[in-house]
Structure formats: structure tokens, C-alpha cells
Design a protein around this motif. Structure first.
Motif, PDB file in Angstrom:
ATOM      1  N   MET A  64       0.811  -1.225   0.000  1.00 38.56           N
ATOM      2  CA  MET A  64       0.000   0.000   0.000  1.00 38.56           C
ATOM      3  C   MET A  64       0.836   1.263   0.000  1.00 38.56           C
ATOM      4  O   MET A  64       0.381   2.313   0.419  1.00 38.56           O
ATOM      5  N   GLU A  65       2.088   1.160  -0.447  1.00 42.48           N
ATOM      6  CA  GLU A  65       2.974   2.316  -0.380  1.00 42.48           C
ATOM      7  C   GLU A  65       2.741   3.320  -1.491  1.00 42.48           C
ATOM      8  O   GLU A  65       3.229   4.431  -1.436  1.00 42.48           O
ATOM      9  N   VAL A  66       1.989   2.946  -2.495  1.00 44.37           N
ATOM     10  CA  VAL A  66       1.779   3.824  -3.633  1.00 44.37           C
ATOM     11  C   VAL A  66       0.636   4.780  -3.303  1.00 44.37           C
ATOM     12  O   VAL A  66      -0.515   4.533  -3.612  1.00 44.37           O
ATOM     13  N   MET A  67       0.966   5.873  -2.622  1.00 41.52           N
ATOM     14  CA  MET A  67      -0.041   6.885  -2.303  1.00 41.52           C
ATOM     15  C   MET A  67      -0.264   7.728  -3.554  1.00 41.52           C
ATOM     16  O   MET A  67       0.665   8.337  -4.078  1.00 41.52           O
ATOM     17  N   PHE A  69      -2.325  10.807  -5.401  1.00 43.34           N
ATOM     18  CA  PHE A  69      -3.089  12.010  -5.132  1.00 43.34           C
ATOM     19  C   PHE A  69      -4.037  12.334  -6.278  1.00 43.34           C
ATOM     20  O   PHE A  69      -4.538  13.427  -6.381  1.00 43.34           O
ATOM     21  N   SER A  70      -4.257  11.357  -7.116  1.00 45.36           N
ATOM     22  CA  SER A  70      -5.226  11.457  -8.194  1.00 45.36           C
ATOM     23  C   SER A  70      -6.289  10.388  -7.964  1.00 45.36           C
ATOM     24  O   SER A  70      -5.955   9.213  -7.825  1.00 45.36           O
ATOM     25  N   PRO A  71      -7.560  10.759  -7.917  1.00 46.44           N
ATOM     26  CA  PRO A  71      -8.589   9.752  -7.650  1.00 46.44           C
ATOM     27  C   PRO A  71      -8.694   8.693  -8.741  1.00 46.44           C
ATOM     28  O   PRO A  71      -9.110   7.572  -8.468  1.00 46.44           O
ATOM     29  N   ARG A  72      -8.288   9.008  -9.940  1.00 43.98           N
ATOM     30  CA  ARG A  72      -8.378   8.028 -11.016  1.00 43.98           C
ATOM     31  C   ARG A  72      -7.294   6.963 -10.938  1.00 43.98           C
ATOM     32  O   ARG A  72      -7.338   5.977 -11.646  1.00 43.98           O
ATOM     33  N   GLN A  73      -6.299   7.171 -10.099  1.00 43.45           N
ATOM     34  CA  GLN A  73      -5.217   6.206  -9.950  1.00 43.45           C
ATOM     35  C   GLN A  73      -5.250   5.505  -8.598  1.00 43.45           C
ATOM     36  O   GLN A  73      -4.305   4.828  -8.235  1.00 43.45           O
ATOM     37  N   SER A  74      -6.310   5.678  -7.835  1.00 44.44           N
ATOM     38  CA  SER A  74      -6.380   5.069  -6.506  1.00 44.44           C
ATOM     39  C   SER A  74      -7.688   4.310  -6.349  1.00 44.44           C
ATOM     40  O   SER A  74      -8.650   4.549  -7.065  1.00 44.44           O
ATOM     41  N   ASP A  75      -7.692   3.386  -5.388  1.00 42.45           N
ATOM     42  CA  ASP A  75      -8.899   2.601  -5.146  1.00 42.45           C
ATOM     43  C   ASP A  75      -9.317   2.578  -3.679  1.00 42.45           C
ATOM     44  O   ASP A  75     -10.277   1.929  -3.332  1.00 42.45           O
ATOM     45  N   CYS A  76      -8.592   3.283  -2.820  1.00 48.29           N
ATOM     46  CA  CYS A  76      -8.927   3.334  -1.402  1.00 48.29           C
ATOM     47  C   CYS A  76      -8.729   4.757  -0.894  1.00 48.29           C
ATOM     48  O   CYS A  76      -7.614   5.259  -0.908  1.00 48.29           O
ATOM     49  N   MET A  77      -9.801   5.384  -0.447  1.00 48.31           N
ATOM     50  CA  MET A  77      -9.700   6.731   0.105  1.00 48.31           C
ATOM     51  C   MET A  77      -9.544   6.622   1.622  1.00 48.31           C
ATOM     52  O   MET A  77     -10.347   5.988   2.290  1.00 48.31           O
ATOM     53  N   ILE A  78      -8.475   7.244   2.138  1.00 47.09           N
ATOM     54  CA  ILE A  78      -8.272   7.297   3.581  1.00 47.09           C
ATOM     55  C   ILE A  78      -8.614   8.715   4.024  1.00 47.09           C
ATOM     56  O   ILE A  78      -7.868   9.655   3.767  1.00 47.09           O
ATOM     57  N   VAL A  79      -9.764   8.879   4.669  1.00 48.02           N
ATOM     58  CA  VAL A  79     -10.197  10.180   5.165  1.00 48.02           C
ATOM     59  C   VAL A  79      -9.611  10.343   6.559  1.00 48.02           C
ATOM     60  O   VAL A  79     -10.018   9.668   7.499  1.00 48.02           O
ATOM     61  N   ALA A  80      -8.608  11.209   6.680  1.00 49.10           N
ATOM     62  CA  ALA A  80      -7.885  11.398   7.933  1.00 49.10           C
ATOM     63  C   ALA A  80      -8.135  12.804   8.450  1.00 49.10           C
ATOM     64  O   ALA A  80      -7.528  13.751   7.987  1.00 49.10           O
TER      65      ALA A  80
END
Length: 178
Positions: A64-67, A69-80
Motif C-alpha cells: 500500500m505504499e503507492v499513495m 493524489f489522483s482519484p483516477r489512480q487510486s482505489d482506497c480513500m483514507i479520510v484522515a
């Protein structure tokens, strides 16, 4: 034979190395070990989120190291952090831009329940805007808690019916074409 929650079948009498498994098990194993988080650092929990990717805690052990910052390149949103009513439409818009399948982790008391803020400006939980899969408690939660929450998310991903969703989507497309 069951191994780490994944169903595998192996017969040593067959020539060569043959492994038989279910399509769900393979798809879910790949998905659970390649989660690309979208960090939504809204308050002090974001510092702990950054700490989880440092060498001491090393979220890379879980793939999970690939953070992104583009929603089109991610599949898990971490709302912190604290979600305000002013920020809620932006959180929803970013969630809607993420590709399926997608998951949401609410990190900290503020993201989960509004925390200590009982005011007109603070949303009492991000689950009023987006569906949450994993809640992580604490104010702010330690990086170890985030890692534990991400492992719970991996377990949830491993139990999904992925092949049905893939085939179901194709069947619906075929019905629309006919």
C-alpha cells in the motif's frame, strides 16, 4: 487445502506444478495486496498517516505504499481528519471520480463521528457523504492503528465475490446491447 484464507488445490501426482483455485480467490488476493490509497489529509490525523509510510512502520509491507493524489489512480480513500460541511462536497466528488472497486477508510474520531467538535460546521462522520468500509478509532490514531485498519480492509477484500461482479457487469452490458 486452505492456506492463509485462500483456497488452493494441489495434487503432487499430476506432472508439473499445477495449482487449482477459484477465480474469486485469485482476483481478491491480487486486489488485497495492491491497494493504492488516496490520502485525504484534512487535519492532524494526516501526520499519523504520513508516519505510517515512514521506515519505522513501513506500510509498503502490505503493498500500500503507492499513495496516489489522483482519484483516477487510486482505489482506497483514507479520510484522515475533521470533515466540515464545506469540505464534504469535495470529498464526495473525489470519491465519485475513483474507479470501481473502491473502498473508504475513516481514520480518527473526527472522520468517524465528528470527534470533539459538536458545531454547525463539522460533519458528524464522513459516512454521511461516502460509504465507509473500515473505521479506525483514536484521536489521533497511531500509525499502528492505521496498519491494523488496512489489514482489516485486506480481509474484507479477500471475502468479496469479485468474479460475480465482473460477470454480472458483462451480462448487463450484453442485455443493453440486445
Amino acid at each position: 487445502m486452505k492456506q492463509n484464507g485462500t483456497e488452493l488445490g494441489y495434487n503432487s501426482k499430476v506432472e508439473g506444478d499445477v495449482v487449482v483455485t477459484k477465480a474469486d480467490a485469485v482476483i481478491n488476493w491480487v486486489r488485497s495486496h495492491s491497494v493504492w490509497p488516496m490520502p485525504m489529509g484534512l487535519a492532524c490525523c494526516a501526520i499519523e498517516l504520513m508516519g505510517a509510510s515512514a521506515s519505522r512502520f513501513d506500510i509498503a509491507r502490505f503493498g500500500m505504499e503507492v499513495m496516489r493524489f489522483s482519484p483516477r489512480q487510486s482505489d482506497c480513500m483514507i479520510v484522515a481528519g475533521t470533515v466540515t460541511y464545506k469540505m464534504a462536497p469535495a470529498v464526495r466528488r473525489i470519491y465519485d471520480q475513483m474507479a470501481e472497486p473502491k473502498w473508504v477508510v475513516a481514520m480518527g474520531a473526527c472522520a468517524s463521528t465528528g470527534g470533539m467538535y459538536r458545531s454547525y460546521a463539522t460533519m458528524q462522520g464522513v459516512d454521511h457523504v461516502v460509504p465507509v468500509d473500515v473505521y479506525i478509532s483514536g484521536c489521533p490514531p497511531r500509525p499502528e492503528a492505521l496498519l491494523d485498519g488496512m489489514m482489516r480492509l485486506q480481509e474484507k477484500i479477500r471475502t468479496e465475490h469479485s468474479s460475480r461482479e465482473l460477470l454480472g457487469g458483462r451480462e448487463e452490458q450484453m442485455k443493453l446491447r440486445a
